[in-house]
Design an enzyme around this catalytic site. Structure first.
Site, PDB file in Angstrom:
ATOM      1  N   LYS A   8      38.394 -41.127   8.780  1.00  0.00           N
ATOM      2  CA  LYS A   8      38.085 -42.559   8.843  1.00  0.00           C
ATOM      3  C   LYS A   8      39.052 -43.263   7.887  1.00  0.00           C
ATOM      4  O   LYS A   8      38.665 -44.028   7.002  1.00  0.00           O
ATOM      5  CB  LYS A   8      36.601 -42.753   8.447  1.00  0.00           C
ATOM      6  CG  LYS A   8      36.054 -44.135   8.655  1.00  0.00           C
ATOM      7  CD  LYS A   8      35.940 -44.563  10.115  1.00  0.00           C
ATOM      8  CE  LYS A   8      35.600 -46.040  10.184  1.00  0.00           C
ATOM      9  NZ  LYS A   8      35.760 -46.598  11.532  1.00  0.00           N
TER      10      LYS A   8
ATOM     11  N   ASP B 232      26.200 -31.407  15.057  1.00  0.00           N
ATOM     12  CA  ASP B 232      24.883 -31.640  15.682  1.00  0.00           C
ATOM     13  C   ASP B 232      25.060 -32.344  17.032  1.00  0.00           C
ATOM     14  O   ASP B 232      24.356 -32.032  18.000  1.00  0.00           O
ATOM     15  CB  ASP B 232      23.968 -32.476  14.774  1.00  0.00           C
ATOM     16  CG  ASP B 232      23.031 -31.613  13.908  1.00  0.00           C
ATOM     17  OD1 ASP B 232      23.450 -30.510  13.508  1.00  0.00           O
ATOM     18  OD2 ASP B 232      21.884 -32.044  13.646  1.00  0.00           O
TER      19      ASP B 232
ATOM     20  N   ASP C 252      29.421 -32.120   9.671  1.00  0.00           N
ATOM     21  CA  ASP C 252      27.972 -31.925   9.770  1.00  0.00           C
ATOM     22  C   ASP C 252      27.427 -32.720  10.952  1.00  0.00           C
ATOM     23  O   ASP C 252      26.719 -32.188  11.816  1.00  0.00           O
ATOM     24  CB  ASP C 252      27.303 -32.378   8.459  1.00  0.00           C
ATOM     25  CG  ASP C 252      25.798 -32.286   8.536  1.00  0.00           C
ATOM     26  OD1 ASP C 252      25.293 -31.226   8.948  1.00  0.00           O
ATOM     27  OD2 ASP C 252      25.113 -33.282   8.216  1.00  0.00           O
TER      28      ASP C 252
ATOM     29  N   ASP D  33      34.477 -42.356  14.536  1.00  0.00           N
ATOM     30  CA  ASP D  33      33.573 -43.114  15.423  1.00  0.00           C
ATOM     31  C   ASP D  33      33.992 -42.921  16.885  1.00  0.00           C
ATOM     32  O   ASP D  33      33.176 -42.610  17.755  1.00  0.00           O
ATOM     33  CB  ASP D  33      33.493 -44.605  15.022  1.00  0.00           C
ATOM     34  CG  ASP D  33      34.841 -45.229  14.661  1.00  0.00           C
ATOM     35  OD1 ASP D  33      35.867 -44.511  14.658  1.00  0.00           O
ATOM     36  OD2 ASP D  33      34.870 -46.448  14.394  1.00  0.00           O
TER      37      ASP D  33
ATOM     38  N   TYR E 222      29.968 -34.158  -0.257  1.00  0.00           N
ATOM     39  CA  TYR E 222      28.994 -33.142  -0.656  1.00  0.00           C
ATOM     40  C   TYR E 222      29.238 -32.621  -2.070  1.00  0.00           C
ATOM     41  O   TYR E 222      28.473 -31.779  -2.551  1.00  0.00           O
ATOM     42  CB  TYR E 222      29.046 -31.957   0.312  1.00  0.00           C
ATOM     43  CG  TYR E 222      28.296 -32.192   1.609  1.00  0.00           C
ATOM     44  CD1 TYR E 222      28.728 -33.133   2.527  1.00  0.00           C
ATOM     45  CD2 TYR E 222      27.155 -31.456   1.909  1.00  0.00           C
ATOM     46  CE1 TYR E 222      28.050 -33.341   3.716  1.00  0.00           C
ATOM     47  CE2 TYR E 222      26.461 -31.662   3.096  1.00  0.00           C
ATOM     48  CZ  TYR E 222      26.922 -32.598   3.998  1.00  0.00           C
ATOM     49  OH  TYR E 222      26.242 -32.798   5.172  1.00  0.00           O
TER      50      TYR E 222
HETATM   51  C1  IPM Z   1      23.839 -28.064   7.794  1.00  0.00           C
HETATM   52  C2  IPM Z   1      22.777 -28.848   7.045  1.00  0.00           C
HETATM   53  C3  IPM Z   1      23.133 -28.981   5.574  1.00  0.00           C
HETATM   54  C4  IPM Z   1      24.448 -29.757   5.513  1.00  0.00           C
HETATM   55  C5  IPM Z   1      22.047 -29.655   4.716  1.00  0.00           C
HETATM   56  C6  IPM Z   1      20.761 -28.890   4.761  1.00  0.00           C
HETATM   57  C7  IPM Z   1      22.480 -29.857   3.299  1.00  0.00           C
HETATM   58  O1  IPM Z   1      22.575 -30.067   7.657  1.00  0.00           O
HETATM   59  O2  IPM Z   1      24.113 -26.909   7.419  1.00  0.00           O
HETATM   60  O3  IPM Z   1      24.358 -28.569   8.794  1.00  0.00           O
HETATM   61  O4  IPM Z   1      24.454 -30.982   5.550  1.00  0.00           O
HETATM   62  O5  IPM Z   1      25.472 -29.099   5.417  1.00  0.00           O
HETATM   63 MN    MN Z   2      23.591 -30.301   9.568  1.00  0.00          MN
END
Ligand code: IPM
Ligand code: MN
Ligand code: NAD
Length: 359
Positions: free
Chosen positions: A194, A255, A251, A227, A143
């Site tokens: 990784k 999710d 990130d 992974d 990032y």
């Molecule tokens: C998060 C989002 C951000 C990230 C994006 C919008 C840049 O996905 O906060 O999880 O990848 O950090």
């Molecule tokens: Mn995210």
């Protein structure tokens, strides 16, 4: 963070884009209810940064924003940034990543805590079996925005994106994860990288982890490649308590973790630099597919406000918000993503009412 006697907590509120503008007013309502119940003082200031403002006058993150937040605020509550009218995501990168980097909010705490076993897509899993925290490095890695194009737009184009891993950055997030575990009485920290493929950057993670874990003999430390970690997270999440990983893997992992607890609508996060102004937000984005319909789940934003309370030293308020969210889920007062028929506003009002009514 030490509390200043007699002074209000100064909170910057950035609703942002899409469902951010729907869930943040509810989170604020709930936060106000919790503060008022506890006799706490809040000073809220709203900022209209987001796609509308960017498209209107080009503003993303104003030049003096970082200094202002450091000087005038205790914490920031943010909705989400992202809008189909800004396909390169320029404003979101400037505002969200800009704040994470420039305020040096190096620890991104992302709890994956199952509140009700009916919400997990996993078969026969009790609440206590899905109860872990992703501690995501939040200021470097892929990032960092280092890279570039060469011969852009030609058939010979080259695009690079550097994976930046610093000794300081890796060490402080790994240490944060161990301290986090200790503080909460958790016994297991798993570092995920990784390093079998990323033989320089993630080799650093492996070496630093081996060093730092020695200082935390009371915590069981393990390692998994990312992974396999994602596979294990879905197969048997009960093996994890604290996961520490790099920016990108955190990130993605958070999710997946959100998927295990009932979806993104429920997942909160804190972007933290201990002792300094920090930023709290739901894990989800602006959800253009449901924005404007009044059905976005405000619980992730509410729980983020709860994490903010905890950060500010308001433990009872944090507990009260979490308890009210649990109660709403238990009683089916939920938006459609959790199977209910409530609107965003109805859920927000129900939770705020519950916070006001219970100690
Ligand atoms: C998060 C989002 C951000 C990230 C994006 C919008 C840049 O996905 O906060 O999880 O990848 O950090
Ligand atoms: Mn995210
Ligand atoms: P998203 O998180 O916005 O949505 C993913 C899925 O989750 C969608 O199906 C959406 O409807 C659902 N969802 C999200 N929030 C919900 C809620 N509160 N209640 C119920 N369902 C919810 O991810 P995306 O679609 O990949 O991204 C949309 C935009 O948001 C993009 O511009 C992206 O860059 C941005 N984004 C911003 C942040 C942030 O500001 N922190 C985080 C993630 C994505």
């Amino acid at each position: 963070m030490p509390e200043r006697a007699g002074s209000a907590k100064r909170i910057a509120v950035i609703p942002g884009d899409g469902v951010g503008k729907e869930v943040i007013p509810e989170a604020v309502k709930i936060l106000k209810a919790a503060a008022s119940k506890g006799g706490r003082e809040l000073a809220l200031t709203e900022f209209d940064w987001g796609a509308d403002r960017y498209l209107r006058d080009g503003t993303t993150l104003p030049a003096d924003a970082v200094e202002m937040f450091r000087r005038d605020f205790d914490a920031i509550l943010l909705g989400a940034l992202g809008d189909p009218r800004v396909p390169d995501n320029r404003h979101a990168a400037d505002i969200l990543l800009g704040l994470r980097f420039k305020l040096d909010l190096y620890a991104n705490e992302r709890p994956c805590v199952l509140f009700d076993s009916r919400l997990t897509p996993l078969k026969s899993r009790a609440e206590k079996e899905v109860n872990f925290y992703v501690i995501r490095e939040n200021t470097e890695g892929l990032y960092a925005g280092m890279g570039g194009f060469f011969k852009k737009g030609t058939p010979d184009e080259i695009a690079t994106q550097e994976d930046v891993n610093t000794r300081k950055g890796v060490e402080r997030i790994i240490r944060y994860a161990f301290e986090f575990a200790r503080r909460r009485g958790l016994k297991r920290v798993c570092m995920s990288d990784k390093s079998n493929a990323l033989t320089y950057g993630h080799n650093l993670w492996t070496r630093v982890f081996a060093e730092v874990r020695r200082e935390y003999g009371d915590v069981e430390a393990s390692h998994m490649y990312i992974d396999n970690l994602l596979l294990q997270m879905v197969r048997d999440p009960s093996q994890f308590q604290v996961i520490v990983t790099c920016n990108l893997f955190g990130d993605i992992g958070s999710d997946v973790g959100a998927g295990l607890i009932g979806g993104l609508g429920l997942a909160p996060s804190g972007n933290i630099h201990p002792g300094q102004v920090s930023l709290f937000e739901p894990v989800h984005g602006s959800a253009p597919d449901i924005a404007g319909k009044g059905i976005a789940n405000p619980m992730g934003a509410a729980l983020a406000a709860g994490m903010m309370c905890e950060f500010l030293g308001w433990a009872a308020e944090a507990k009260s918000i979490e308890g009210a969210v649990r109660a709403a889920i238990g009683e089916g007062k939920t938006t459609p993503d959790l199977g209910g028929s409530f609107t965003t506003k109805q859920v927000g009002e129900w939770i705020a009412g519950r916070v006001a009514a219970h100690s």
